[in-house]
Design a protein around this motif. Structure first.
Motif, PDB file in Angstrom:
ATOM      1  N   ARG A  54       5.035   5.505   8.074  1.00  0.00           N
ATOM      2  CA  ARG A  54       4.219   6.212   7.079  1.00  0.00           C
ATOM      3  C   ARG A  54       4.708   5.919   5.667  1.00  0.00           C
ATOM      4  O   ARG A  54       3.926   5.659   4.759  1.00  0.00           O
ATOM      5  N   LEU A  55       6.028   5.964   5.477  1.00  0.00           N
ATOM      6  CA  LEU A  55       6.587   5.714   4.150  1.00  0.00           C
ATOM      7  C   LEU A  55       6.355   4.276   3.705  1.00  0.00           C
ATOM      8  O   LEU A  55       6.057   4.022   2.536  1.00  0.00           O
ATOM      9  N   ALA A  56       6.445   3.332   4.621  1.00  0.00           N
ATOM     10  CA  ALA A  56       6.168   1.936   4.278  1.00  0.00           C
ATOM     11  C   ALA A  56       4.706   1.765   3.883  1.00  0.00           C
ATOM     12  O   ALA A  56       4.386   1.042   2.930  1.00  0.00           O
ATOM     13  N   ALA A  57       3.803   2.447   4.589  1.00  0.00           N
ATOM     14  CA  ALA A  57       2.388   2.378   4.237  1.00  0.00           C
ATOM     15  C   ALA A  57       2.134   2.984   2.864  1.00  0.00           C
ATOM     16  O   ALA A  57       1.347   2.451   2.075  1.00  0.00           O
ATOM     17  N   LEU A  58       2.794   4.092   2.565  1.00  0.00           N
ATOM     18  CA  LEU A  58       2.623   4.745   1.258  1.00  0.00           C
ATOM     19  C   LEU A  58       3.147   3.891   0.112  1.00  0.00           C
ATOM     20  O   LEU A  58       2.538   3.816  -0.951  1.00  0.00           O
ATOM     21  N   THR A  59       4.312   3.276   0.326  1.00  0.00           N
ATOM     22  CA  THR A  59       4.980   2.578  -0.766  1.00  0.00           C
ATOM     23  C   THR A  59       4.617   1.101  -0.870  1.00  0.00           C
ATOM     24  O   THR A  59       4.792   0.495  -1.931  1.00  0.00           O
ATOM     25  N   GLY A  60       4.166   0.521   0.244  1.00  0.00           N
ATOM     26  CA  GLY A  60       3.911  -0.915   0.255  1.00  0.00           C
ATOM     27  C   GLY A  60       5.187  -1.733   0.415  1.00  0.00           C
ATOM     28  O   GLY A  60       5.172  -2.953   0.259  1.00  0.00           O
ATOM     29  N   HIS A  61       6.289  -1.069   0.716  1.00  0.00           N
ATOM     30  CA  HIS A  61       7.586  -1.722   0.913  1.00  0.00           C
ATOM     31  C   HIS A  61       8.197  -1.228   2.222  1.00  0.00           C
ATOM     32  O   HIS A  61       8.049  -0.053   2.562  1.00  0.00           O
ATOM     33  N   PRO A  62       8.922  -2.089   2.920  1.00  0.00           N
ATOM     34  CA  PRO A  62       9.585  -1.620   4.139  1.00  0.00           C
ATOM     35  C   PRO A  62      10.666  -0.592   3.800  1.00  0.00           C
ATOM     36  O   PRO A  62      11.250  -0.630   2.713  1.00  0.00           O
ATOM     37  N   VAL A  63      10.916   0.311   4.725  1.00  0.00           N
ATOM     38  CA  VAL A  63      12.026   1.245   4.582  1.00  0.00           C
ATOM     39  C   VAL A  63      13.269   0.500   5.050  1.00  0.00           C
ATOM     40  O   VAL A  63      13.319   0.031   6.186  1.00  0.00           O
ATOM     41  N   ARG A  64      14.242   0.390   4.174  1.00  0.00           N
ATOM     42  CA  ARG A  64      15.471  -0.338   4.510  1.00  0.00           C
ATOM     43  C   ARG A  64      16.563   0.644   4.910  1.00  0.00           C
ATOM     44  O   ARG A  64      16.698   1.705   4.315  1.00  0.00           O
TER      45      ARG A  64
END
Length: 181
Positions: free
Chosen positions: A50-60
């Motif tokens: 969900r966070l990756a979809a919101l931000t457009g960046h992978p969660v690292r």
């Protein structure tokens, strides 16, 4: 290419990490490009997809291989929410055994703005090492949002997430955004 300043949102292993999505949306509404980095324990609490979809960046959450390119743009500011007892103490001692700590230590060295909301339980907050770590981080320029009266009791469960200072973080983020070019 990013629009607006880049905010790294560091999430540690605590229940409030499950509530990051609304804060990410608020930061984006303030003009921030948001990237989420989690500690290895923090990744267990959040919805990385969900966070990756919101931000457009992978969660690292892990260091990349030396020959791999950076997938996140360079940060202009950092927020650590929630900041655990473990992370606060390791950070103040200069430990960099996780990607999150390595980035926070570099941010200190670069003089980037950092806002942290420690969220240990009330018993851990009274540990002498924690108080010294908070004092050291403040002395080094980190803005710390910590109200010991709001901290959860040990083993308090779900109730602890409702007291997390999200509103204070939103206000501080707005102030921080206004100070950046």
């Amino acid at each position: 290419m990013t629009e607006g300043p880049v905010l790294y949102l560091i999430a540690c292993g605590g229940r409030p990490a499950a509530e990051l999505s609304p804060f990410v949306v608020h930061a984006q509404d303030q003009g921030w490009t948001v990237c989420v980095v989690a500690t290895p324990s923090g990744i267990k609490f959040l919805d990385a997809e969900r966070l990756a979809a919101l931000t457009g960046h992978p969660v690292r959450s892990e260091y990349k291989q030396p020959d791999e390119p950076d997938v996140l743009p360079p940060a202009d500011a950092f927020i650590v929410a929630p900041a655990t007892f473990n992370t606060v103490n390791k950070w103040a001692q200069g430990g960099s055994d996780t990607l999150a700590l390595g980035l926070l230590n570099e941010a200190l060295g670069l003089g980037l703005p950092i806002l942290a909301a420690p969220w240990p339980n009330a018993a851990l907050a009274r540990h002498p090492a924690f108080g010294q770590s908070v004092a050291d981080l403040r002395a080094w320029g980190v803005t710390i949002l910590l109200d010991p009266a709001r901290l959860p009791a040990p083993d308090s469960g779900e109730q602890s997430a409702t007291a997390f200072p999200w509103d204070e973080l939103r206000r501080e983020l707005t102030t921080l955004r206004a100070r950046l070019p």
